[in-house]
Motif scaffolding. Structure first.
Motif, PDB file in Angstrom:
ATOM      1  N   CYS A 129       2.439 -21.713   2.829  1.00 54.11           N
ATOM      2  CA  CYS A 129       1.056 -21.274   2.630  1.00 54.11           C
ATOM      3  C   CYS A 129       0.880 -20.284   1.475  1.00 54.11           C
ATOM      4  N   GLY A 130      -0.093 -20.536   0.645  1.00 57.97           N
ATOM      5  CA  GLY A 130      -0.354 -19.728  -0.542  1.00 57.97           C
ATOM      6  C   GLY A 130      -0.831 -18.312  -0.255  1.00 57.97           C
ATOM      7  N   ILE A 131      -1.358 -18.057   0.950  1.00 58.02           N
ATOM      8  CA  ILE A 131      -1.797 -16.682   1.232  1.00 58.02           C
ATOM      9  C   ILE A 131      -0.801 -15.934   2.125  1.00 58.02           C
ATOM     10  N   ARG A 132       0.444 -16.438   2.185  1.00 52.20           N
ATOM     11  CA  ARG A 132       1.508 -15.746   2.930  1.00 52.20           C
ATOM     12  C   ARG A 132       1.666 -14.321   2.390  1.00 52.20           C
ATOM     13  N   ARG A 133       2.118 -13.418   3.264  1.00 48.77           N
ATOM     14  CA  ARG A 133       2.106 -11.999   2.858  1.00 48.77           C
ATOM     15  C   ARG A 133       3.009 -11.715   1.662  1.00 48.77           C
ATOM     16  N   SER A 134       4.098 -12.494   1.512  1.00 54.51           N
ATOM     17  CA  SER A 134       5.000 -12.217   0.379  1.00 54.51           C
ATOM     18  C   SER A 134       4.474 -12.686  -0.957  1.00 54.51           C
ATOM     19  N   ASN A 135       3.369 -13.403  -0.966  1.00 51.79           N
ATOM     20  CA  ASN A 135       2.853 -13.872  -2.254  1.00 51.79           C
ATOM     21  C   ASN A 135       2.099 -12.743  -2.962  1.00 51.79           C
ATOM     22  N   SER A 136       2.834 -12.046  -3.824  1.00 46.48           N
ATOM     23  CA  SER A 136       2.225 -10.885  -4.492  1.00 46.48           C
ATOM     24  C   SER A 136       1.280 -11.326  -5.603  1.00 46.48           C
ATOM     25  N   SER A 137       1.286 -12.615  -5.950  1.00 48.45           N
ATOM     26  CA  SER A 137       0.342 -13.088  -6.982  1.00 48.45           C
ATOM     27  C   SER A 137      -1.037 -13.390  -6.415  1.00 48.45           C
ATOM     28  N   ALA A 138      -1.137 -13.479  -5.091  1.00 43.43           N
ATOM     29  CA  ALA A 138      -2.447 -13.805  -4.518  1.00 43.43           C
ATOM     30  C   ALA A 138      -3.397 -12.644  -4.739  1.00 43.43           C
ATOM     31  N   SER A 139      -4.600 -12.946  -5.162  1.00 42.34           N
ATOM     32  CA  SER A 139      -5.595 -11.888  -5.339  1.00 42.34           C
ATOM     33  C   SER A 139      -6.388 -11.803  -4.033  1.00 42.34           C
ATOM     34  N   ARG A 140      -6.247 -10.665  -3.354  1.00 40.75           N
ATOM     35  CA  ARG A 140      -6.721 -10.574  -1.951  1.00 40.75           C
ATOM     36  C   ARG A 140      -8.170 -10.127  -1.865  1.00 40.75           C
ATOM     37  N   TYR A 141      -8.865 -10.608  -0.858  1.00 40.34           N
ATOM     38  CA  TYR A 141     -10.258 -10.202  -0.641  1.00 40.34           C
ATOM     39  C   TYR A 141     -10.590 -10.221   0.848  1.00 40.34           C
ATOM     40  N   ARG A 142     -11.631  -9.503   1.175  1.00 39.43           N
ATOM     41  CA  ARG A 142     -12.200  -9.547   2.531  1.00 39.43           C
ATOM     42  C   ARG A 142     -13.712  -9.574   2.403  1.00 39.43           C
ATOM     43  N   LEU A 143     -14.379 -10.349   3.244  1.00 39.38           N
ATOM     44  CA  LEU A 143     -15.839 -10.289   3.301  1.00 39.38           C
ATOM     45  C   LEU A 143     -16.246  -9.291   4.378  1.00 39.38           C
ATOM     46  N   THR A 144     -17.329  -8.580   4.137  1.00 35.03           N
ATOM     47  CA  THR A 144     -17.853  -7.663   5.150  1.00 35.03           C
ATOM     48  C   THR A 144     -18.649  -8.486   6.165  1.00 35.03           C
ATOM     49  N   PRO A 145     -18.878  -7.911   7.358  1.00 33.56           N
ATOM     50  CA  PRO A 145     -19.711  -8.623   8.331  1.00 33.56           C
ATOM     51  C   PRO A 145     -21.050  -9.056   7.733  1.00 33.56           C
ATOM     52  N   ASP A 146     -21.675  -8.204   6.923  1.00 36.81           N
ATOM     53  CA  ASP A 146     -22.961  -8.581   6.310  1.00 36.81           C
ATOM     54  C   ASP A 146     -22.825  -9.779   5.376  1.00 36.81           C
ATOM     55  N   GLU A 147     -21.736  -9.792   4.603  1.00 39.69           N
ATOM     56  CA  GLU A 147     -21.532 -10.935   3.692  1.00 39.69           C
ATOM     57  C   GLU A 147     -21.332 -12.232   4.482  1.00 39.69           C
ATOM     58  N   ILE A 148     -20.636 -12.113   5.613  1.00 40.46           N
ATOM     59  CA  ILE A 148     -20.411 -13.297   6.455  1.00 40.46           C
ATOM     60  C   ILE A 148     -21.755 -13.810   6.989  1.00 40.46           C
ATOM     61  N   ILE A 149     -22.580 -12.883   7.460  1.00 42.73           N
ATOM     62  CA  ILE A 149     -23.899 -13.274   7.996  1.00 42.73           C
ATOM     63  C   ILE A 149     -24.748 -13.931   6.900  1.00 42.73           C
ATOM     64  N   GLU A 150     -24.635 -13.399   5.678  1.00 36.67           N
ATOM     65  CA  GLU A 150     -25.385 -13.995   4.554  1.00 36.67           C
ATOM     66  C   GLU A 150     -24.973 -15.447   4.309  1.00 36.67           C
ATOM     67  N   CYS A 151     -23.673 -15.705   4.415  1.00 39.13           N
ATOM     68  CA  CYS A 151     -23.179 -17.095   4.262  1.00 39.13           C
ATOM     69  C   CYS A 151     -23.812 -17.981   5.323  1.00 39.13           C
ATOM     70  N   CYS A 152     -23.894 -17.450   6.546  1.00 40.59           N
ATOM     71  CA  CYS A 152     -24.467 -18.238   7.648  1.00 40.59           C
ATOM     72  C   CYS A 152     -25.944 -18.515   7.376  1.00 40.59           C
ATOM     73  N   ARG A 153     -26.640 -17.497   6.862  1.00 42.18           N
ATOM     74  CA  ARG A 153     -28.073 -17.673   6.593  1.00 42.18           C
ATOM     75  C   ARG A 153     -28.289 -18.794   5.570  1.00 42.18           C
ATOM     76  N   ALA A 154     -27.514 -18.735   4.489  1.00 37.67           N
ATOM     77  CA  ALA A 154     -27.615 -19.789   3.466  1.00 37.67           C
ATOM     78  C   ALA A 154     -27.255 -21.136   4.081  1.00 37.67           C
ATOM     79  N   GLY A 155     -26.212 -21.143   4.888  1.00 43.86           N
ATOM     80  CA  GLY A 155     -25.749 -22.379   5.517  1.00 43.86           C
ATOM     81  C   GLY A 155     -26.785 -22.955   6.474  1.00 43.86           C
ATOM     82  N   HIS A 156     -27.421 -22.071   7.233  1.00 38.61           N
ATOM     83  CA  HIS A 156     -28.415 -22.542   8.200  1.00 38.61           C
ATOM     84  C   HIS A 156     -29.554 -23.258   7.479  1.00 38.61           C
ATOM     85  N   GLU A 157     -29.958 -22.693   6.332  1.00 39.51           N
ATOM     86  CA  GLU A 157     -31.028 -23.331   5.557  1.00 39.51           C
ATOM     87  C   GLU A 157     -30.616 -24.683   5.010  1.00 39.51           C
TER      88      GLU A 157
END
Ligand code: 5AD
Ligand code: FES
Length: 359
Positions: A77-105
């Motif tokens: 898996c490309g996002i395994r913890r030892s992959n130091s080349s992976a550029s890491r990100y996290r979405l906030t709860p609000d960003e997740i909800i925004e995705c759902c809103r767009a998706g619902h539409e």
């Protein structure tokens, strides 16, 4: 031209379609001896069964890849913890909800929250994201795909409103499992998680990669037996595709032919299963997802993640759709499904198979 497979293996497929289970040896032989004729025969049977159970409706799931941090180190898996080349990100709860809103539409009625095993989201945070989604979009199902957790955590997510859980078993053979994962991960634990999820009342999805390193037909046969025993409501399979920064960078990818044959066998063995035609299948062949549907699948999972993080959730190389907006993927898939005589429907698309708590 009408292709014919060997009568012996045609009979195996017929038996499976009659609801008779094959033995481990028989499955292994059938998988080992796949040819164009057998593929075509199995696909025809599988489509017949899928049309009987779900018609020509294709369910869509909006996939939100909300974190690519992971505590695990799976070799594929490309996002395994030892992959130091992976550029890491996290979405906030609000960003997740925004995705759902767009998706619902856009007509999505299922949201799949997928991520690495990222312990920076507490159970409370996960639960509050789930309950916000269920409050804001009461006509939607929430599916989690966040790996191995305790019974108590799974129960808390369920009580917060989660409907479904995807956790591929990856391979049902313990020795093969140990070739794909570091020693701290075990097939035993993975299976226990799946049984726990069932017990709690989720619609459960298991699954595996096709053509993963060191996999044999006997391993795939074991996958079939395990799926039959577990009777999951969903099964996710896709070809293994090497990722250049992993220990399996130089292994070869699985094929669309073998993936489609297995999709057909799974549909025949578990007629009511919800079976996605995966992004990985669309990655190894330009019309892979169409081929998956024509082999018996009935679900597609376009990406709803924000475009600025799309190209960071890279489990494998050359992943498709990393530059496309949610609406583009939705329309693209609609056109692709229409081109083969199928229709994307606006529906939660719950399983018609028993064994879960309907909410
Ligand atoms: N190729 C194909 N599929 C992969 N997955 C992880 N890495 C790869 C890869 N290199 C699959 C695993 C996991 C799912 C989220 O993605 O089966 O369960
Ligand atoms: Fe994403 Fe076609 S499905 S662009």
């Amino acid at each position: 031209m009408i292709l014919m497979g060997s009568p012996k293996y045609i009979e195996y497929i017929e038996r499976l379609a009659r609801g008779e289970m094959l033995t481990h040896n028989e499955f292994a032989e059938l998988i080992e001896n796949r040819d164009d004729g057998l593929m075509e025969y199995a696909a025809r049977k599988a489509v017949e069964i899928r049309i009987r159970e779900y018609g020509r409706d294709i369910y869509v799931r909006g996939l939100i890849e909300f974190t690519n941090h992971c505590r695990n180190d799976c070799y594929y898996c490309g996002i395994r913890r030892s992959n130091s080349s992976a550029s890491r990100y996290r979405l906030t709860p609000d960003e997740i909800i925004e995705c759902c809103r767009a998706g619902h539409e856009l007509g999505f009625r299922t949201f799949v929250l997928q991520g690495g095993e990222d312990m920076s989201y507490s159970d409370d945070t996960i639960c509050s994201i789930i309950s916000s989604i269920k409050t804001l979009f009461p006509d939607c199902a929430v599916t989690l795909s966040i790996g191995e957790h305790s019974y108590e955590s799974y129960k808390a997510y369920f009580d917060a409103g989660a409907d479904r859980y995807l956790l591929r078993h990856e391979t049902a053979n313990a020795e093969h499992y140990s070739k794909l994962h570091p020693a701290e991960l075990s097939l035993e634990n993975r299976k226990e998680c799946l049984w726990n999820l069932k017990k709690i009342g989720y619609q459960v999805g298991a699954g595996f990669m096709v053509g993963s390193p060191y996999q044999t037909s006997r391993d795939l046969a074991e996958d079939m037996l395990f799926l039959y025993e577990l009777k999951p409501q969903m099964v996710g399979i896709g070809p293994f595709i090497p990722q250049h920064d992993t220990p399996f960078a130089d292994h070869k990818a699985g094929t669309w032919q073998e993936t489609c044959f297995l999709l057909s066998l799974i549909r025949i063995m578990l007629p009511r299963v919800l079976l996605p035609s995966t992004t990985a299948l669309g990655t190894i062949h330009p019309t892979g997802r169409e081929k998956g549907i024509l082999a018996g699948a009935n679900v597609v999972m376009p990406n709803l993640s924000p475009v600025n993080v799309r190209d960071k959730y890279l489990l494998y190389d050359n992943k498709i759709c990393t530059g496309d907006e949610a609406a583009e993927c939705r329309n693209c898939l609609q056109a692709r499904m229409n081109s083969i005589g199928y229709d994307i429907v606006i529906s939660r698309g719950d399983s018609r198979q028993e064994g879960y708590i309907k909410k």
